[in-house]
Design an enzyme around this catalytic site. Structure first.
Site, PDB file in Angstrom:
ATOM      1  N   TYR A  77      -3.105  -5.918  -0.660  1.00  0.00           N
ATOM      2  CA  TYR A  77      -2.438  -4.615  -1.296  1.00  0.00           C
ATOM      3  C   TYR A  77      -3.727  -3.311  -0.565  1.00  0.00           C
ATOM      4  O   TYR A  77      -4.583  -4.243  -0.847  1.00  0.00           O
ATOM      5  CB  TYR A  77      -2.184  -4.321  -2.962  1.00  0.00           C
ATOM      6  CG  TYR A  77      -0.585  -4.424  -3.520  1.00  0.00           C
ATOM      7  CD1 TYR A  77      -0.198  -3.663  -2.886  1.00  0.00           C
ATOM      8  CD2 TYR A  77      -0.139  -5.358  -3.640  1.00  0.00           C
ATOM      9  CE1 TYR A  77       1.429  -3.064  -3.347  1.00  0.00           C
ATOM     10  CE2 TYR A  77       1.474  -5.675  -4.141  1.00  0.00           C
ATOM     11  CZ  TYR A  77       2.045  -4.149  -3.741  1.00  0.00           C
ATOM     12  OH  TYR A  77       3.238  -4.535  -3.811  1.00  0.00           O
ATOM     13  N   GLU A  79      -3.219  -0.275  -1.638  1.00  0.00           N
ATOM     14  CA  GLU A  79      -2.939   1.313  -2.238  1.00  0.00           C
ATOM     15  C   GLU A  79      -4.413   2.304  -1.916  1.00  0.00           C
ATOM     16  O   GLU A  79      -4.870   2.242  -2.719  1.00  0.00           O
ATOM     17  CB  GLU A  79      -1.859   1.537  -3.916  1.00  0.00           C
ATOM     18  CG  GLU A  79      -0.485   0.928  -3.506  1.00  0.00           C
ATOM     19  CD  GLU A  79       0.363   0.218  -4.851  1.00  0.00           C
ATOM     20  OE1 GLU A  79      -0.647   0.917  -5.865  1.00  0.00           O
ATOM     21  OE2 GLU A  79       0.795  -0.166  -4.942  1.00  0.00           O
TER      22      GLU A  79
END
Ligand code: DSN
Length: 491
Positions: A77, A79
């Protein structure tokens, strides 16, 4: 025996073919978990090897690009954006994302590049919202005497939201060759903004800049969008910018179809959107020949808003795809990419000339880019019928509406042909001549079927000549045998 062992046993001298080894090993490994998935990948390779790919929006990416996608970066991940993440441990994703962005900056000479969008549609949403935030939301927050969105009362927030969704965008209509995401009624772009379409001139089928300038004066859009997925001409971005400036609109260019022609410097000067557009979006997998995905380029003024792609539109990026983008953009930065891009257009123009010589009408009378749209009226077929007949002859194309199409977007009166993929295989003029002749022979010998219930001509079913079809398939086979796809993968 596994595919890899078989390959190494039969061709030990080919051990240096690292891409083939990696590919075969991957297929063997996938097969252990999902034989059907590995079988579909192999079948797709066989299909692509046996059919002429003339879909204007497709290409053949390199094995380096494809292999770069299959790795553990998919597990991460990330973001946010490089050096500004909402998760720990993103150093390697930062490096990959920055490498991809740097390659793009070098390739296009733009101020800023954002490589997270998963597709062209995502890239357009990121761009539209970044423009709205920068031009509308941020000044409105300031007007209300607040610093951030979080400080607004629910009533203030609602008034800002209403202001955002009341902005107007203008894009080329689907009917004229524009894209769904440029304000088409059935797309989110026309629901989150007030959308007004502009058309090509009904006679010339070209963009009439004077008429557009008048329409823009009347409509005063916040965003003027330029770009297309089915228009065979260059656009003059200097003129588009002048038109946008006349009402203070932001110029957003979607160069998905012709990004490779800009990168390869075939589209230069006023036909290169980078110096003129505030924001430019693209896919990565068409003429640019990368993995399936998107990106946004922008002038410095918009970089902060564009970097907010997540959280505004996107969730986590696909780091494994960003790795493949970095590889593809490096390939596009090599000098030989310019030769490739030039050849795409030379092939398209030669192919178009072959059809014109046979008396086939082309939308706008020809092409200046990688694609052409054939008007099928000469053959008495719909696009759907032509697409089906050609696929049976091992030629893959897509049906496409022509401007003011009486058959509508489902059956259509045209087919779209493009040369990026066959140019990647190394084909040139001689092959284009043979392809035009195969297509002409199939379409000339295909008739519309009949709707059984009514006895009326069908828009979908066809009656073909089996001898002509056999001949066409054998000509395609002969052609493709001289231009093998991924020859190092022996399946
Ligand atoms: N679907 C693409 C094309 O074929 O042109 C555009 O997104």
């Amino acid at each position: 025996m596994s595919r890899l062992k078989n390959y190494l046993t039969s061709k030990p001298e080919n051990e240096q073919h690292s891409a083939a080894i990696a590919y075969l090993a991957a297929l063997d490994h996938i097969e252990k978990t999902s034989p059907s998935v590995s079988a579909s990948i192999i079948q797709e390779l066989r299909d692509e090897r046996s059919h002429l790919k003339l879909i204007a929006s497709e290409n053949f990416s390199s094995l380096a690009v494809q292999l770069a996608m299959g790795n553990l970066l998919t597990d991460k991940y990330a973001e946010g954006y490089p050096r500004h993440r909402f998760y720990a441990g993103c150093d390697n994703v930062d490096a990959v994302e920055e490498a991809a962005a740097q390659e793009l900056i070098q390739l296009f000479g733009c101020d800023h590049a954002y490589v997270q969008p998963h597709s062209g549609a995502d890239a357009n949403l990121v761009a539209l919202w970044a423009i709205l935030l920068h031009k509308i939301q941020n000044p409105e927050i300031e007007k209300l005497g607040k610093k951030t969105l979080d400080e607004l009362t629910p009533e203030e927030y609602e008034s800002v939201r209403q202001l955002l969704v009341n902005q107007k965008m203008m894009g080329m209509s689907l009917n004229s060759g524009g894209h769904l995401t440029h304000g088409y009624r059935h797309n989110i772009s026309s629901k989150m903004l007030r959308s007004v379409a502009y058309d090509v001139d009904p006679k010339t089928e070209l963009l009439d800049y004077a008429a557009l300038a008048k329409q823009v004066q009347l409509e005063k859009p916040t965003i003027l969008m330029a770009g297309y997925s089915a228009h065979p001409r260059r656009l003059n971005f200097a003129k588009m910018r002048e038109i946008a400036d006349s009402v203070g609109a932001v110029l957003l260019v979607d160069m998905a179809h012709f990004a490779g022609l800009v990168a390869g410097q075939v589209f230069q000067g006023e036909f290169n959107p980078i110096p003129y557009a505030h924001v430019v979006t693209s896919t990565t997998h068409k003429t640019l020949r990368g993995p399936r995905g998107g990106f946004v380029l922008c002038q410095q003024e918009y970089s902060e808003a564009i970097n907010k792609g997540c959280p505004v539109v996107l969730g986590g990026p696909l780091p494994h795809v960003m790795a493949a983008k970095a590889v593809a953009f490096k390939e596009a930065n090599r000098p030989e990419f310019k030769t490739y891009a030039r050849q795409i257009v030379d092939n398209a123009q030669f192919l178009a000339d072959c059809f014109l010589q046979e008396g086939v009408r082309l939308v706008t009378g020809g092409t200046e880019n990688h694609l052409m749209i054939l008007d099928l009226s000469k053959f008495g077929l719909t696009g759907r019928q032509a697409e089906t007949a050609l696929r049976e002859a091992y030629v893959t194309v897509n049906r496409n509406a022509i401007p003011n199409d009486i058959q509508g977007p489902w059956y259509t009166s045209g087919i779209r042909l493009g040369t990026p993929a066959l140019t990647t295989l190394g084909m040139g003029k001689e092959e284009m001549k043979e392809i035009a002749s195969i297509i002409f022979s199939v379409l000339s010998n295909t008739k519309a079927g009949v709707v059984q219930k009514t006895g009326q001509p069908s828009k979908a079913s066809i009656i073909t000549d089996s001898a002509i079809m056999d001949q066409a398939r054998s000509r395609v086979k002969n052609l493709l045998s001289r231009f093998p796809l991924y020859p190092e993968i022996e399946i």
